[in-house]
Design a protein around this motif. Structure first.
Motif, PDB file in Angstrom:
ATOM      1  N   LEU A 116       0.851  -1.195   0.000  1.00  0.00           N
ATOM      2  CA  LEU A 116       0.000   0.000   0.000  1.00  0.00           C
ATOM      3  C   LEU A 116       0.885   1.243   0.000  1.00  0.00           C
ATOM      4  N   VAL A 117       1.124   1.789  -1.172  1.00  0.00           N
ATOM      5  CA  VAL A 117       1.992   2.965  -1.324  1.00  0.00           C
ATOM      6  C   VAL A 117       1.230   4.024  -2.111  1.00  0.00           C
ATOM      7  N   PRO A 118       1.648   5.292  -1.994  1.00  0.00           N
ATOM      8  CA  PRO A 118       0.954   6.354  -2.740  1.00  0.00           C
ATOM      9  C   PRO A 118       1.039   6.143  -4.248  1.00  0.00           C
ATOM     10  N   LEU A 119       0.038   6.630  -4.959  1.00  0.00           N
ATOM     11  CA  LEU A 119       0.076   6.583  -6.416  1.00  0.00           C
ATOM     12  C   LEU A 119       1.277   7.381  -6.921  1.00  0.00           C
ATOM     13  N   PRO A 120       1.857   6.972  -8.042  1.00  0.00           N
ATOM     14  CA  PRO A 120       3.025   7.684  -8.558  1.00  0.00           C
ATOM     15  C   PRO A 120       2.672   9.085  -9.050  1.00  0.00           C
ATOM     16  N   ALA A 121       3.708   9.855  -9.368  1.00  0.00           N
ATOM     17  CA  ALA A 121       3.506  11.219  -9.854  1.00  0.00           C
ATOM     18  C   ALA A 121       2.662  11.214 -11.122  1.00  0.00           C
ATOM     19  N   ASN A 122       1.825  12.235 -11.274  1.00  0.00           N
ATOM     20  CA  ASN A 122       0.958  12.412 -12.438  1.00  0.00           C
ATOM     21  C   ASN A 122      -0.134  11.348 -12.539  1.00  0.00           C
ATOM     22  N   VAL A 123      -0.399  10.674 -11.432  1.00  0.00           N
ATOM     23  CA  VAL A 123      -1.503   9.723 -11.370  1.00  0.00           C
ATOM     24  C   VAL A 123      -2.329  10.035 -10.127  1.00  0.00           C
ATOM     25  N   SER A 124      -3.628  10.160 -10.292  1.00  0.00           N
ATOM     26  CA  SER A 124      -4.509  10.410  -9.158  1.00  0.00           C
ATOM     27  C   SER A 124      -5.793   9.631  -9.350  1.00  0.00           C
ATOM     28  N   GLY A 125      -6.524   9.437  -8.255  1.00  0.00           N
ATOM     29  CA  GLY A 125      -7.763   8.692  -8.388  1.00  0.00           C
ATOM     30  C   GLY A 125      -8.527   8.634  -7.086  1.00  0.00           C
ATOM     31  N   ARG A 126      -9.769   8.175  -7.204  1.00  0.00           N
ATOM     32  CA  ARG A 126     -10.619   8.026  -6.023  1.00  0.00           C
ATOM     33  C   ARG A 126     -11.616   6.910  -6.261  1.00  0.00           C
ATOM     34  N   LEU A 127     -11.901   6.178  -5.204  1.00  0.00           N
ATOM     35  CA  LEU A 127     -12.911   5.128  -5.206  1.00  0.00           C
ATOM     36  C   LEU A 127     -14.092   5.590  -4.362  1.00  0.00           C
ATOM     37  N   ALA A 128     -15.292   5.492  -4.914  1.00  0.00           N
ATOM     38  CA  ALA A 128     -16.493   5.895  -4.188  1.00  0.00           C
ATOM     39  C   ALA A 128     -17.478   4.737  -4.168  1.00  0.00           C
ATOM     40  N   ILE A 129     -17.988   4.426  -2.990  1.00  0.00           N
ATOM     41  CA  ILE A 129     -18.973   3.350  -2.853  1.00  0.00           C
ATOM     42  C   ILE A 129     -20.287   3.789  -3.483  1.00  0.00           C
ATOM     43  N   THR A 130     -20.814   2.951  -4.380  1.00  0.00           N
ATOM     44  CA  THR A 130     -22.086   3.267  -5.040  1.00  0.00           C
ATOM     45  C   THR A 130     -23.234   2.382  -4.563  1.00  0.00           C
TER      46      THR A 130
END
Length: 235
Positions: free
Chosen positions: A70-84
Motif C-alpha cells: 500500500l503505497v501512494p500513487l506515482p507522480a501524475n496519477v490520481s484517483g478516487r474510489l467511491a462506494i455506489t
C-alpha cells in the motif's frame, strides 16, 4: 457472590458490536479513501492481525504483505474510489459485506474508469468491528467497438466446428454479423478490431478470426481467460 462476579466478567468479555450499517459503510469509505495516498494507518487500525486481502489480480496477501504494497500513487496519477452500493448482513459477531465501487483515475492526463465489486468479512473484536478478509474484483465491461466494412465481415460468413457435436453458423445481416447455434437464439458479433469480435455483455470472451497465408479465413479462436477453443471453418 463469586458466581455473580464470573457472570459479570463473562458479559464484559463478550460485548457485542452494534449492528450499524451506516458505521461500517463509513469505515469502508475511509479505507477506500486511504488507497490513493497510501495511508497505511487507516488499514492498520481496521485489519485483524491475521487478515487476508485478495486483490483484483488474484494475489492472496497476508496483512503485512498487503500493508507493504500500500503505497501512494506515482507522480501524475490520481484517483478516487467511491462506494455506489452497499449491503451488509449481520450475524452475531460477524458482518458480511458486499459493496460496489466506482473508480475514477487520472493517468497522466487520461481519464480512466473502472467498477469494482468487493466482498468482506468483518469480525467483532473487543467491541469493535475489525476487517478479517477482503476480496476485490474488477467488473468486466465490453471493449470499445469499431466499424468494419461489409466486405471484410462477408469473409467471416460460414459454418464452423469445434467438435463433431459442436458447430455454429455465422451470417452477415446488413452491416453486422450474427452467430447461430441449433436451438439457441442468434447472438450478435461486434468488432473490437477487424479480426476480433465479442458478444455484447460477454466481455470475457473474444472470437479471434484466423487466416491462411493467402488471406482466406480458416476459422476462429474462442478465447476466455487465456484458454482457447479452436473452431475450424467447414463451409
Amino acid at each position: 457472590m463469586v458466581i455473580a462476579m464470573l457472570v459479570a466478567l463473562a458479559v464484559q468479555g463478550t460485548v457485542a458490536c452494534a449492528a450499524d450499517e451506516a458505521s461500517l459503510h463509513r469505515k469502508d469509505q475511509t479505507l477506500l479513501d486511504a488507497i490513493a495516498p497510501g495511508n497505511r494507518k487507516a488499514w492498520e487500525q481496521a485489519l485483524t492481525p491475521d487478515a487476508v486481502y485478495v486483490d483484483e489480480n488474484g494475489a492472496i496477501m497476508q496483512r503485512d504483505a498487503f500493508l507493504a504494497a500500500l503505497v501512494p500513487l506515482p507522480a501524475n496519477v490520481s484517483g478516487r474510489l467511491a462506494i455506489t452500493d452497499y449491503k451488509v448482513r449481520f450475524n452475531g459477531d460477524t458482518a458480511l459485506v458486499i459493496h460496489r465501487d466506482d473508480e475514477r483515475e487520472n493517468y497522466h492526463g487520461v481519464a480512466l474508469r473502472a467498477d469494482y465489486l468487493m466482498t468482506e468479512t468483518w469480525l467483532c473484536r473487543d467491541a469493535q468491528w475489525k476487517l478479517a478478509m477482503v476480496h476485490a474484483y474488477v467488473e468486466a465491461k465490453d471493449p470499445p467497438s469499431v466499424t468494419v466494412s461489409a466486405r471484410v465481415l462477408h469473409d467471416y460468413e460460414g459454418r464452423y466446428s469445434a467438435a463433431p457435436d459442436l458447430s455454429v453458423n455465422i451470417r452477415l445481416i446488413g452491416n453486422h454479423l450474427i452467430m447461430e447455434r441449433p436451438d439457441r437464439p442468434p447472438l450478435p458479433l461486434v468488432a473490437e478490431t477487424d479480426s476480433v469480435m465479442f458478444i455484447p455483455g460477454q466481455p470475457r470472451d473474444k472470437r479471434i478470426f484466423t487466416r491462411d497465408a493467402n488471406g482466406k479465413v480458416t476459422g476462429f479462436i474462442d478465447r476466455r481467460e487465456g484458454e482457447d477453443i479452436i473452431w475450424k471453418r467447414v463451409s
